[in-house]
Scaffold this motif. Structure first.
Motif, PDB file in Angstrom:
ATOM      1  N   GLY A  37       0.798  -1.219   0.000  1.00  0.00           N
ATOM      2  CA  GLY A  37       0.000   0.000   0.000  1.00  0.00           C
ATOM      3  C   GLY A  37       0.826   1.261   0.000  1.00  0.00           C
ATOM      4  N   TRP A  38       0.141   2.374  -0.088  1.00  0.00           N
ATOM      5  CA  TRP A  38       0.776   3.697  -0.036  1.00  0.00           C
ATOM      6  C   TRP A  38      -0.087   4.593   0.839  1.00  0.00           C
ATOM      7  N   GLY A  39       0.574   5.378   1.693  1.00  0.00           N
ATOM      8  CA  GLY A  39      -0.129   6.333   2.526  1.00  0.00           C
ATOM      9  C   GLY A  39      -0.291   5.824   3.950  1.00  0.00           C
ATOM     10  N   PRO A  40      -1.009   6.630   4.764  1.00  0.00           N
ATOM     11  CA  PRO A  40      -1.681   7.879   4.396  1.00  0.00           C
ATOM     12  C   PRO A  40      -0.678   8.955   3.966  1.00  0.00           C
ATOM     13  N   GLY A  41      -1.078   9.741   2.973  1.00  0.00           N
ATOM     14  CA  GLY A  41      -0.224  10.797   2.468  1.00  0.00           C
ATOM     15  C   GLY A  41      -0.966  11.597   1.417  1.00  0.00           C
ATOM     16  N   VAL A  42      -0.269  12.568   0.839  1.00  0.00           N
ATOM     17  CA  VAL A  42      -0.881  13.413  -0.191  1.00  0.00           C
ATOM     18  C   VAL A  42       0.012  13.416  -1.423  1.00  0.00           C
ATOM     19  N   ARG A  43      -0.600  13.602  -2.572  1.00  0.00           N
ATOM     20  CA  ARG A  43       0.116  13.779  -3.830  1.00  0.00           C
ATOM     21  C   ARG A  43       0.014  15.244  -4.229  1.00  0.00           C
ATOM     22  N   ASN A  44       0.950  15.711  -5.057  1.00  0.00           N
ATOM     23  CA  ASN A  44       0.900  17.107  -5.499  1.00  0.00           C
ATOM     24  C   ASN A  44       0.373  17.243  -6.929  1.00  0.00           C
ATOM     25  N   HIS A  45      -0.249  16.166  -7.443  1.00  0.00           N
ATOM     26  CA  HIS A  45      -0.785  16.180  -8.800  1.00  0.00           C
ATOM     27  C   HIS A  45      -1.958  15.209  -8.852  1.00  0.00           C
ATOM     28  N   PHE A  46      -2.698  15.210  -9.940  1.00  0.00           N
ATOM     29  CA  PHE A  46      -3.762  14.236 -10.137  1.00  0.00           C
ATOM     30  C   PHE A  46      -3.143  12.889 -10.485  1.00  0.00           C
ATOM     31  N   LEU A  47      -3.756  11.816  -9.989  1.00  0.00           N
ATOM     32  CA  LEU A  47      -3.228  10.480 -10.230  1.00  0.00           C
ATOM     33  C   LEU A  47      -4.396   9.531 -10.454  1.00  0.00           C
ATOM     34  N   VAL A  96      -1.814   6.888 -14.460  1.00  0.00           N
ATOM     35  CA  VAL A  96      -1.342   8.066 -15.172  1.00  0.00           C
ATOM     36  C   VAL A  96      -1.439   9.247 -14.219  1.00  0.00           C
ATOM     37  N   GLY A  97      -0.299   9.838 -13.898  1.00  0.00           N
ATOM     38  CA  GLY A  97      -0.286  11.045 -13.091  1.00  0.00           C
ATOM     39  C   GLY A  97      -0.149  12.250 -13.997  1.00  0.00           C
ATOM     40  N   PHE A  98      -0.888  13.311 -13.714  1.00  0.00           N
ATOM     41  CA  PHE A  98      -0.856  14.468 -14.605  1.00  0.00           C
ATOM     42  C   PHE A  98      -1.110  15.756 -13.831  1.00  0.00           C
ATOM     43  N   GLY A  99      -0.692  16.855 -14.431  1.00  0.00           N
ATOM     44  CA  GLY A  99      -0.900  18.166 -13.837  1.00  0.00           C
ATOM     45  C   GLY A  99      -0.906  19.209 -14.930  1.00  0.00           C
ATOM     46  N   GLY A 100      -0.760  20.467 -14.532  1.00  0.00           N
ATOM     47  CA  GLY A 100      -0.768  21.564 -15.487  1.00  0.00           C
ATOM     48  C   GLY A 100      -1.837  22.578 -15.150  1.00  0.00           C
ATOM     49  N   MET A 101      -1.743  23.729 -15.783  1.00  0.00           N
ATOM     50  CA  MET A 101      -2.656  24.817 -15.478  1.00  0.00           C
ATOM     51  C   MET A 101      -4.102  24.483 -15.804  1.00  0.00           C
ATOM     52  N   ASP A 102      -4.337  23.605 -16.778  1.00  0.00           N
ATOM     53  CA  ASP A 102      -5.698  23.264 -17.171  1.00  0.00           C
ATOM     54  C   ASP A 102      -6.186  21.948 -16.558  1.00  0.00           C
TER      55      ASP A 102
END
Length: 281
Positions: A37-47, A96-102
């Motif tokens: 498993g992973w966490g508890p924790g936070v990510r800084n992007h969408f996953l 798929v992890g992703f981010g960006g202004m939009d």
């Protein structure tokens, strides 16, 4: 499809691209070990995860989701989460992890929400194929990165196209304000009025104002002013254009009004701003 059975699947890959409108930050596929498993924790992007086989648990906002093959779950940035493979039938998933202004705006148009971040078996084959397409396109060359971004757009476009919340009033608020904001961003150097924006968005002046306040915490007029000033800051920092040239370039007909507006927003005159930025560089 497990790692050991396919040469195209590896554990994880990562790209750091934080300035684009949309980008793939990481992608991979993993056959988890029992209770991994992973966490508890936070990510800084969408996953986004899609379960290919086995079972596991996803915990988000104190809600527990028991997931199996065909289910899809989304992790939101800066949200405490925990997920864990089943002890007897550990899951395998592609992500798929992703981010960006939009990125946030794209996700808001899908049926995912912070309150309901899970699809139970919905569009399983299509989502898996689109996510695996992003993964298979991995590479570090410019054209491979562009290809991955294109496949990410395909994935999000599918999720938006198949969204079922057309009647949601919050969706209407977002669309109206975002439509007008997009017009400002692409036409800021031209004469723009709030009445014209309202007509463009097919809403009344008061409705556009109310929805702008809700979405951007400022009026359409203020949004236009601040966006023009931000564009002026870029020109002041990167060119040797005169104040009048910059004023004209960002949609101000009167350079004296431009200077007053700039000082009201930034706290110093355009010339002072340019000198401070160029002095630092």
């Amino acid at each position: 499809m497990s790692e050991r059975n396919s040469s195209i699947y590896k554990h994880s890959m990562k790209l750091e691209r934080r300035t684009a409108s949309l980008y793939v930050q990481n992608t991979g596929c993993q056959q988890c070990s029992p209770s991994y498993g992973w966490g508890p924790g936070v990510r800084n992007h969408f996953l986004l995860h899609h379960v290919i086989g086995g079972k596991g648990v996803y915990i988000c906002r104190d809600k527990r989701y028991e997931l199996k093959s065909g289910d899809t779950f989304l992790i939101y940035p800066d949200t405490t989460i925990h997920y864990c493979a089943d002890a007897q039938q550990p899951w395998e998933y592609v992500w798929v992890g992703f981010g960006g202004m939009d990125a946030a705006d794209c996700v808001a148009q899908t049926d995912f929400s912070p309150e309901e971040p899970v699809f139970f078996g919905r569009d399983s084959g299509e989502i898996r194929a689109l996510m695996e397409s992003v993964y298979r396109g991995y590479g570090t060359s410019p054209w491979e990165e562009m290809g991955m971004t294109a496949r990410l757009y395909d994935l999000l476009a599918f999720l938006i196209r198949t969204a079922q919340r057309e009647g949601d009033s919050g969706r209407e608020d977002r669309d109206c304000a975002q439509l007008a904001a997009d017009y400002i961003i692409t036409h800021y150097e031209e004469p723009i009025t709030v009445e014209g924006l309202a007509a463009y968005a097919s809403v009344s002046h008061s409705s556009l104002y109310r929805r702008f306040i809700k979405r951007f915490q400022m009026s359409p007029k203020r949004f236009l002013l601040e966006y023009r000033i931000e564009r002026a800051c870029v020109l002041l920092a990167t060119t040797n254009c005169s104040i009048q040239e910059i004023s004209n370039s960002v949609g101000f007909e009167d350079p004296f009004y431009f200077s007053r507006a700039f000082k009201e927003v930034k706290g110093l005159s355009p010339r002072q701003f340019a000198n401070s930025v160029r002095g630092k560089s």
